[in-house]
Structure formats: structure tokens, C-alpha cells
Design a protein around this motif. Structure first.
Motif, PDB file in Angstrom:
ATOM      1  N   ALA A  47       0.825  -1.210   0.000  1.00 54.73           N
ATOM      2  CA  ALA A  47       0.000   0.000   0.000  1.00 54.73           C
ATOM      3  C   ALA A  47       0.862   1.265   0.000  1.00 54.73           C
ATOM      4  O   ALA A  47       0.579   2.214  -0.729  1.00 54.73           O
ATOM      5  CB  ALA A  47      -0.940  -0.012   1.202  1.00 54.73           C
ATOM      6  N   LYS A  48       1.928   1.283   0.777  1.00 60.40           N
ATOM      7  CA  LYS A  48       2.795   2.465   0.844  1.00 60.40           C
ATOM      8  C   LYS A  48       3.536   2.661  -0.474  1.00 60.40           C
ATOM      9  O   LYS A  48       3.724   3.790  -0.926  1.00 60.40           O
ATOM     10  CB  LYS A  48       3.772   2.348   2.003  1.00 60.40           C
ATOM     11  N   GLU A  49       3.959   1.561  -1.092  1.00 61.12           N
ATOM     12  CA  GLU A  49       4.630   1.619  -2.390  1.00 61.12           C
ATOM     13  C   GLU A  49       3.698   2.230  -3.437  1.00 61.12           C
ATOM     14  O   GLU A  49       4.088   3.087  -4.219  1.00 61.12           O
ATOM     15  CB  GLU A  49       5.066   0.217  -2.810  1.00 61.12           C
ATOM     16  N   LEU A  50       2.451   1.774  -3.458  1.00 62.81           N
ATOM     17  CA  LEU A  50       1.472   2.307  -4.403  1.00 62.81           C
ATOM     18  C   LEU A  50       1.213   3.790  -4.178  1.00 62.81           C
ATOM     19  O   LEU A  50       1.129   4.574  -5.129  1.00 62.81           O
ATOM     20  CB  LEU A  50       0.161   1.533  -4.298  1.00 62.81           C
ATOM     21  N   GLU A  51       1.102   4.176  -2.931  1.00 65.21           N
ATOM     22  CA  GLU A  51       0.853   5.585  -2.620  1.00 65.21           C
ATOM     23  C   GLU A  51       2.022   6.458  -3.086  1.00 65.21           C
ATOM     24  O   GLU A  51       1.827   7.515  -3.687  1.00 65.21           O
ATOM     25  CB  GLU A  51       0.611   5.770  -1.122  1.00 65.21           C
ATOM     26  N   SER A  52       3.244   6.004  -2.840  1.00 61.29           N
ATOM     27  CA  SER A  52       4.428   6.754  -3.291  1.00 61.29           C
ATOM     28  C   SER A  52       4.467   6.857  -4.808  1.00 61.29           C
ATOM     29  O   SER A  52       4.770   7.919  -5.364  1.00 61.29           O
ATOM     30  CB  SER A  52       5.709   6.074  -2.789  1.00 61.29           C
ATOM     31  N   TRP A  53       4.177   5.740  -5.480  1.00 59.56           N
ATOM     32  CA  TRP A  53       4.144   5.731  -6.944  1.00 59.56           C
ATOM     33  C   TRP A  53       3.111   6.735  -7.453  1.00 59.56           C
ATOM     34  O   TRP A  53       3.414   7.553  -8.326  1.00 59.56           O
ATOM     35  CB  TRP A  53       3.825   4.317  -7.436  1.00 59.56           C
ATOM     36  N   PHE A  54       1.919   6.680  -6.897  1.00 57.98           N
ATOM     37  CA  PHE A  54       0.844   7.580  -7.335  1.00 57.98           C
ATOM     38  C   PHE A  54       1.230   9.035  -7.119  1.00 57.98           C
ATOM     39  O   PHE A  54       1.027   9.878  -7.992  1.00 57.98           O
ATOM     40  CB  PHE A  54      -0.453   7.248  -6.607  1.00 57.98           C
ATOM     41  N   ASN A  55       1.810   9.332  -5.971  1.00 57.89           N
ATOM     42  CA  ASN A  55       2.204  10.715  -5.663  1.00 57.89           C
ATOM     43  C   ASN A  55       3.327  11.220  -6.563  1.00 57.89           C
ATOM     44  O   ASN A  55       3.494  12.427  -6.718  1.00 57.89           O
ATOM     45  CB  ASN A  55       2.584  10.847  -4.196  1.00 57.89           C
ATOM     46  N   SER A  56       4.090  10.301  -7.171  1.00 59.60           N
ATOM     47  CA  SER A  56       5.191  10.707  -8.054  1.00 59.60           C
ATOM     48  C   SER A  56       4.730  10.954  -9.488  1.00 59.60           C
ATOM     49  O   SER A  56       5.505  11.448 -10.298  1.00 59.60           O
ATOM     50  CB  SER A  56       6.289   9.635  -8.046  1.00 59.60           C
ATOM     51  N   LEU A  57       3.484  10.628  -9.803  1.00 59.94           N
ATOM     52  CA  LEU A  57       2.986  10.818 -11.161  1.00 59.94           C
ATOM     53  C   LEU A  57       2.835  12.309 -11.462  1.00 59.94           C
ATOM     54  O   LEU A  57       2.612  13.118 -10.571  1.00 59.94           O
ATOM     55  CB  LEU A  57       1.639  10.113 -11.326  1.00 59.94           C
ATOM     56  N   PRO A  58       2.941  12.680 -12.756  1.00 61.03           N
ATOM     57  CA  PRO A  58       2.821  14.104 -13.130  1.00 61.03           C
ATOM     58  C   PRO A  58       1.438  14.660 -12.791  1.00 61.03           C
ATOM     59  O   PRO A  58       0.435  13.933 -12.792  1.00 61.03           O
ATOM     60  CB  PRO A  58       3.031  14.114 -14.646  1.00 61.03           C
ATOM     61  N   ASP A  59       1.402  15.949 -12.515  1.00 56.24           N
ATOM     62  CA  ASP A  59       0.155  16.633 -12.195  1.00 56.24           C
ATOM     63  C   ASP A  59      -0.580  17.112 -13.445  1.00 56.24           C
ATOM     64  O   ASP A  59      -1.730  17.523 -13.355  1.00 56.24           O
ATOM     65  CB  ASP A  59       0.424  17.841 -11.283  1.00 56.24           C
ATOM     66  N   GLU A  60       0.103  17.074 -14.593  1.00 58.80           N
ATOM     67  CA  GLU A  60      -0.496  17.533 -15.837  1.00 58.80           C
ATOM     68  C   GLU A  60      -0.362  16.459 -16.907  1.00 58.80           C
ATOM     69  O   GLU A  60       0.582  15.670 -16.891  1.00 58.80           O
ATOM     70  CB  GLU A  60       0.177  18.813 -16.304  1.00 58.80           C
ATOM     71  N   ALA A  61      -1.316  16.453 -17.836  1.00 59.87           N
ATOM     72  CA  ALA A  61      -1.290  15.494 -18.939  1.00 59.87           C
ATOM     73  C   ALA A  61      -0.109  15.792 -19.855  1.00 59.87           C
ATOM     74  O   ALA A  61       0.269  16.953 -20.033  1.00 59.87           O
ATOM     75  CB  ALA A  61      -2.589  15.573 -19.721  1.00 59.87           C
ATOM     76  N   PRO A  62       0.469  14.752 -20.469  1.00 59.38           N
ATOM     77  CA  PRO A  62       1.564  14.991 -21.422  1.00 59.38           C
ATOM     78  C   PRO A  62       1.085  15.785 -22.633  1.00 59.38           C
ATOM     79  O   PRO A  62      -0.081  15.678 -23.029  1.00 59.38           O
ATOM     80  CB  PRO A  62       2.002  13.592 -21.841  1.00 59.38           C
ATOM     81  N   GLN A  63       1.955  16.563 -23.191  1.00 64.47           N
ATOM     82  CA  GLN A  63       1.618  17.411 -24.359  1.00 64.47           C
ATOM     83  C   GLN A  63       1.681  16.610 -25.630  1.00 64.47           C
ATOM     84  O   GLN A  63       2.453  15.815 -25.883  1.00 64.47           O
ATOM     85  CB  GLN A  63       2.578  18.582 -24.442  1.00 64.47           C
TER      86      GLN A  63
END
Length: 63
Positions: A47-63
Motif C-alpha cells: 500500500a505504501k509503495e502504491l501511494e508513493s508511486w501515485f504521488n510521483s505521477l505528473p500533475d499535468e497530462a503529457p503534451q
């Protein structure tokens, strides 16, 4: 009603919990962005690994 917090997820559970496809989860494991554990031949994600992964994702869609 159970008050236990889920500690680990299968690929399918993780995909459902985070609103992404199982291919996204599997690709992230393959790239090393997500670290899986293998108590059997199928990966399990903490669960902690998933949360860290999710939090590291970009905040904006790729161009």
C-alpha cells in the motif's frame, strides 16, 4: 464493519483502487517505477509503495 487497512494489493486491485489499467500497473513494475513482492508467482504491491508511486505521477497530462 472492518476497520483494518489494506496492506497489499494484487495488480487488479491496485489498478481498480487507483483508476488505471492493469497494463499501466504492470508497465510500472517492469520499468521499476513500482516495486512488487512475489510471495507466489504473481506480484503483490504494498500500500505504501502504491501511494508513493501515485504521488510521483505528473500533475499535468503529457503534451
Amino acid at each position: 464493519m472492518s476497520t483494518e487497512t489494506k496492506q497489499a494489493y494484487t495488480v487488479q486491485e491496485a489498478a481498480k483502487a487507483y483508476g488505471v489499467s492493469t497494463d499501466t500497473i504492470r508497465s510500472s513494475i517492469k520499468r521499476g517505477d513500482l516495486s512488487a513482492k512475489y510471495p507466489t508467482s504473481r506480484p503483490v504491491l504494498g500500500a505504501k509503495e502504491l501511494e508513493s508511486w501515485f504521488n510521483s505521477l505528473p500533475d499535468e497530462a503529457p503534451q
